[in-house]
Scaffold this motif. Structure first.
Motif, PDB file in Angstrom:
ATOM      1  N   GLY A 121      13.867 -10.733 -65.842  1.00 34.89           N
ATOM      2  CA  GLY A 121      12.444 -10.428 -66.016  1.00 34.89           C
ATOM      3  C   GLY A 121      11.969  -9.375 -65.033  1.00 34.89           C
ATOM      4  O   GLY A 121      11.159  -8.497 -65.372  1.00 34.89           O
ATOM      5  N   LEU A 122      12.469  -9.437 -63.800  1.00 36.95           N
ATOM      6  CA  LEU A 122      12.101  -8.439 -62.801  1.00 36.95           C
ATOM      7  C   LEU A 122      12.588  -7.054 -63.225  1.00 36.95           C
ATOM      8  O   LEU A 122      11.854  -6.057 -63.113  1.00 36.95           O
ATOM      9  N   ALA A 123      13.819  -6.991 -63.735  1.00 37.99           N
ATOM     10  CA  ALA A 123      14.337  -5.708 -64.206  1.00 37.99           C
ATOM     11  C   ALA A 123      13.492  -5.158 -65.349  1.00 37.99           C
ATOM     12  O   ALA A 123      13.182  -3.956 -65.389  1.00 37.99           O
ATOM     13  N   GLU A 124      13.089  -6.033 -66.259  1.00 34.10           N
ATOM     14  CA  GLU A 124      12.252  -5.570 -67.370  1.00 34.10           C
ATOM     15  C   GLU A 124      10.882  -5.122 -66.884  1.00 34.10           C
ATOM     16  O   GLU A 124      10.290  -4.185 -67.442  1.00 34.10           O
ATOM     17  N   SER A 125      10.369  -5.771 -65.844  1.00 31.38           N
ATOM     18  CA  SER A 125       9.087  -5.354 -65.268  1.00 31.38           C
ATOM     19  C   SER A 125       9.170  -3.911 -64.760  1.00 31.38           C
ATOM     20  O   SER A 125       8.269  -3.091 -65.019  1.00 31.38           O
ATOM     21  N   PHE A 126      10.240  -3.587 -64.044  1.00 33.88           N
ATOM     22  CA  PHE A 126      10.414  -2.214 -63.554  1.00 33.88           C
ATOM     23  C   PHE A 126      10.606  -1.237 -64.718  1.00 33.88           C
ATOM     24  O   PHE A 126      10.096  -0.112 -64.684  1.00 33.88           O
ATOM     25  N   ILE A 173      18.597  -2.590 -70.530  1.00 30.78           N
ATOM     26  CA  ILE A 173      17.245  -2.610 -71.102  1.00 30.78           C
ATOM     27  C   ILE A 173      16.814  -1.183 -71.431  1.00 30.78           C
ATOM     28  O   ILE A 173      16.258  -0.913 -72.505  1.00 30.78           O
ATOM     29  N   THR A 174      17.087  -0.262 -70.507  1.00 29.87           N
ATOM     30  CA  THR A 174      16.754   1.144 -70.753  1.00 29.87           C
ATOM     31  C   THR A 174      17.511   1.689 -71.949  1.00 29.87           C
ATOM     32  O   THR A 174      16.961   2.439 -72.766  1.00 29.87           O
ATOM     33  N   ALA A 175      18.773   1.308 -72.090  1.00 30.20           N
ATOM     34  CA  ALA A 175      19.577   1.777 -73.223  1.00 30.20           C
ATOM     35  C   ALA A 175      18.972   1.328 -74.544  1.00 30.20           C
ATOM     36  O   ALA A 175      18.999   2.059 -75.532  1.00 30.20           O
ATOM     37  N   ARG A 176      18.404   0.124 -74.561  1.00 28.52           N
ATOM     38  CA  ARG A 176      17.760  -0.339 -75.794  1.00 28.52           C
ATOM     39  C   ARG A 176      16.549   0.526 -76.119  1.00 28.52           C
ATOM     40  O   ARG A 176      16.296   0.854 -77.290  1.00 28.52           O
ATOM     41  N   THR A 177      15.781   0.906 -75.097  1.00 35.18           N
ATOM     42  CA  THR A 177      14.615   1.747 -75.335  1.00 35.18           C
ATOM     43  C   THR A 177      15.029   3.120 -75.832  1.00 35.18           C
ATOM     44  O   THR A 177      14.445   3.672 -76.768  1.00 35.18           O
ATOM     45  N   VAL A 178      16.054   3.686 -75.207  1.00 34.26           N
ATOM     46  CA  VAL A 178      16.547   4.998 -75.641  1.00 34.26           C
ATOM     47  C   VAL A 178      17.009   4.932 -77.092  1.00 34.26           C
ATOM     48  O   VAL A 178      16.723   5.816 -77.899  1.00 34.26           O
ATOM     49  N   ALA A 179      17.702   3.838 -77.431  1.00 33.70           N
ATOM     50  CA  ALA A 179      18.214   3.691 -78.789  1.00 33.70           C
ATOM     51  C   ALA A 179      17.093   3.559 -79.802  1.00 33.70           C
ATOM     52  O   ALA A 179      17.219   3.985 -80.951  1.00 33.70           O
ATOM     53  N   ALA A 180      15.984   2.952 -79.370  1.00 34.03           N
ATOM     54  CA  ALA A 180      14.872   2.737 -80.292  1.00 34.03           C
ATOM     55  C   ALA A 180      13.862   3.885 -80.279  1.00 34.03           C
ATOM     56  O   ALA A 180      12.882   3.861 -81.021  1.00 34.03           O
ATOM     57  N   GLY A 181      14.109   4.895 -79.430  1.00 32.61           N
ATOM     58  CA  GLY A 181      13.108   5.937 -79.241  1.00 32.61           C
ATOM     59  C   GLY A 181      12.871   6.808 -80.452  1.00 32.61           C
ATOM     60  O   GLY A 181      11.758   7.266 -80.683  1.00 32.61           O
ATOM     61  N   LEU A 183       4.555   4.757 -64.142  1.00 31.41           N
ATOM     62  CA  LEU A 183       4.085   4.220 -62.867  1.00 31.41           C
ATOM     63  C   LEU A 183       5.152   4.395 -61.792  1.00 31.41           C
ATOM     64  O   LEU A 183       6.349   4.248 -62.067  1.00 31.41           O
ATOM     65  N   PRO A 184       4.751   4.675 -60.548  1.00 36.25           N
ATOM     66  CA  PRO A 184       5.730   4.786 -59.459  1.00 36.25           C
ATOM     67  C   PRO A 184       6.368   3.427 -59.174  1.00 36.25           C
ATOM     68  O   PRO A 184       5.662   2.434 -58.978  1.00 36.25           O
ATOM     69  N   LEU A 185       7.688   3.387 -59.123  1.00 39.80           N
ATOM     70  CA  LEU A 185       8.368   2.119 -58.905  1.00 39.80           C
ATOM     71  C   LEU A 185       8.109   1.576 -57.509  1.00 39.80           C
ATOM     72  O   LEU A 185       8.042   0.354 -57.309  1.00 39.80           O
ATOM     73  N   ALA A 186       7.938   2.450 -56.544  1.00 37.89           N
ATOM     74  CA  ALA A 186       7.641   1.989 -55.190  1.00 37.89           C
ATOM     75  C   ALA A 186       6.296   1.264 -55.145  1.00 37.89           C
ATOM     76  O   ALA A 186       6.127   0.293 -54.391  1.00 37.89           O
ATOM     77  N   THR A 187       5.353   1.714 -55.961  1.00 44.05           N
ATOM     78  CA  THR A 187       4.050   1.054 -55.995  1.00 44.05           C
ATOM     79  C   THR A 187       4.163  -0.325 -56.645  1.00 44.05           C
ATOM     80  O   THR A 187       3.556  -1.298 -56.176  1.00 44.05           O
ATOM     81  N   LEU A 188       4.946  -0.418 -57.722  1.00 40.28           N
ATOM     82  CA  LEU A 188       5.163  -1.729 -58.335  1.00 40.28           C
ATOM     83  C   LEU A 188       5.824  -2.670 -57.336  1.00 40.28           C
ATOM     84  O   LEU A 188       5.443  -3.842 -57.232  1.00 40.28           O
TER      85      LEU A 188
END
Length: 449
Positions: free
Chosen positions: A185-190, A286-294, A198-203
């Motif tokens: 869940g933390l990975a998906e939040s980032f 998770i990022t790969a899934r987004t790229v695939a669905a883009g 959003l800046p990851l350092a701010t999150l």
């Protein structure tokens, strides 16, 4: 110096744990497959044994911190060494994570050989191991647990006695349900924040300051922001734990919806080559899934390609699990487990594999051999989207497939093939392994496509 304590297995967790024991002044005799970690222990005063047999000969209490049940068997049941020769009169402390049912059988075997098994799994990763801040769980006979507990106090911030074997390992898996769900869940939040610019350092700043923050979340947010993927708990190990949890849940007849999803993600991570990275690097899957669905058009297109070999087997096994969970509820638990256990090592290598991708993600596969379609499975989330049809068309056009066997209880599969021109040519009362699942033998008719 007192009686030495044995320690077998100096991996990511074992090395810092053994080092703490040695630095605390406990006499240690250690063994590890690779020499580097053993040399590091020698530098802090441990005796390095040439083999596990020597460890057991020198120590009455022997700690095992090994990767899995196979590694434990390789030590305790090595050729030429009977179990009784090693464990008689000794306390074997298993600190690794294995299936509770396997641990229970191991405890019985050790007891029959004249020894005692104590479960002592720990919650925590490499940094807590280095700091002596692990959370320990103990199970086994009371007198043996009482002997082992003072040793673990050098490694753990807290120790909980859970009862008889396999209560400690069952507790560890319960803890890992939360751990895997939390870090995934933390990975998906980032990922969500990054995709919105959003800046990851701010999150990280917000998460670390909030009520949900914990030692583990703060460590993982630091790793994500710093792109530090060095493993504290590797993706491959987390996938193993997720497998143990889901398998134990199925055996008990309980649902595991979050871990089903997480396990698929970690399997995809391993298939992408990230198995040795820290578990929070599941972010890449998770990022790969987004790229695939883009690209909506690309997402709608099914691409069939040859399989990439054994490195892709974890992703294919994940597809198989998803498909079987959705369509094969008639399988007995032990039969399903036997099939899954043989899938990657026996069944997949025996056929020519074609893989279906949607937007770059593996969503199905088919296996062909000698004019027969031996297997065709589609991820449950992609049922009804043309993936199975594309795989079947490829099998017929490129491999001359004319035959397929289907479980009679799998009515949806039988309809799928019949609608595409296959006809029932025969029936068997059992499957090829003699299990009580009737098989329909289908052949492609002259008008089939």
């Amino acid at each position: 110096m007192g009686e030495p304590i044995g320690f077998v297995g100096l991996g990511i967790m074992g090395e810092p744990m053994a080092t703490r024991l040695a630095r605390a002044g406990l006499p240690l005799v250690v063994w590890n497959r690779s020499e580097r970690a053993a040399r590091a222990l020698a530098d802090v005063g441990a005796e390095v044994a040439p083999d596990p047999r020597t460890v057991f000969a020198r120590a009455r209490i022997v700690i095992l911190m090994l990767a899995n049940a196979d590694a434990i068997d390789a030590v305790l049941r090595a050729p030429g060494a009977g179990l009784g020769d090693l464990v008689a009169g000794r306390i074997v402390v298993n600190m690794g994570t294995i299936a509770p049912a396997v641990s229970q059988r191991l405890a019985a075997d050790v007891a029959a050989a004249g020894g005692v098994l104590v479960e002592a799994p720990v919650s925590g990763s490499r940094r807590p191991a280095e700091e002596g801040a692990l959370v320990g769980m103990l199970a086994g006979p009371e007198d043996a647990v009482a002997e082992v507990a003072p040793i673990l106090e050098h490694l753990c911030a807290s120790i909980t006695v859970c009862g008889a074997v396999p209560a400690a390992l069952t507790m560890k898996l319960s803890v890992n349900v939360f751990l895997i769900a939390l870090v995934t869940g933390l990975a998906e939040s980032f990922h969500f924040a990054e995709q919105h610019g959003l800046p990851l350092a701010t999150l990280r700043q917000v998460l670390d300051a909030g009520q949900m923050a914990s030692p583990i979340s703060r460590v993982k947010t630091e790793k994500v922001v710093g792109e530090d993927w060095a493993p504290q708990a590797s993706i491959r190990d987390v996938l193993m734990n997720a497998d143990l949890i889901v398998d134990a849940a199925r055996e008990a007849g309980i649902a595991s919806p979050l871990l089903d999803v997480a396990r698929a993600l970690y399997a995809e991570s391993v298939a992408q080559g990230d198995g040795a990275l820290d578990m929070v690097a599941v972010l890449h899957a998770i990022t790969a899934r987004t790229v695939a669905a883009g690209d909506a058009d690309a997402d709608a297109e099914v691409r069939i390609r040859p399989a990439q070999g054994p490195s892709e087997h974890p992703a294919l096994v994940a597809v198989w699990r998803s498909a079987v969970d959705a369509t094969h509820d008639f399988l007995a638990r032990e039969d399903r487990d036997a099939i899954e256990a043989a899938l990657a090592d026996a069944y997949l290598p025996a056929v020519h594999l074609a893989v279906a991708e949607v937007g770059g993600r593996v969503v199905g596969f088919a296996g062909m051999h000698d004019g027969a379609l031996e297997m065709l499975f589609v991820d449950a989330a992609h049922h009804g989207r043309g993936v199975g049809s594309a795989l079947l068309a490829h099998a017929i056009a490129e491999h001359g497939i004319r035959r397929v066997d289907v479980n009679e209880q799998n009515a949806s599969a039988a309809r799928f093939y019949e609608r595409r021109g296959f006809e029932v040519a025969g029936r068997s009362e059992t499957d090829d392994a003699g299990r009580p699942y009737p098989i329909l033998h289908l052949r492609l008719g002259s008008g089939g496509v």
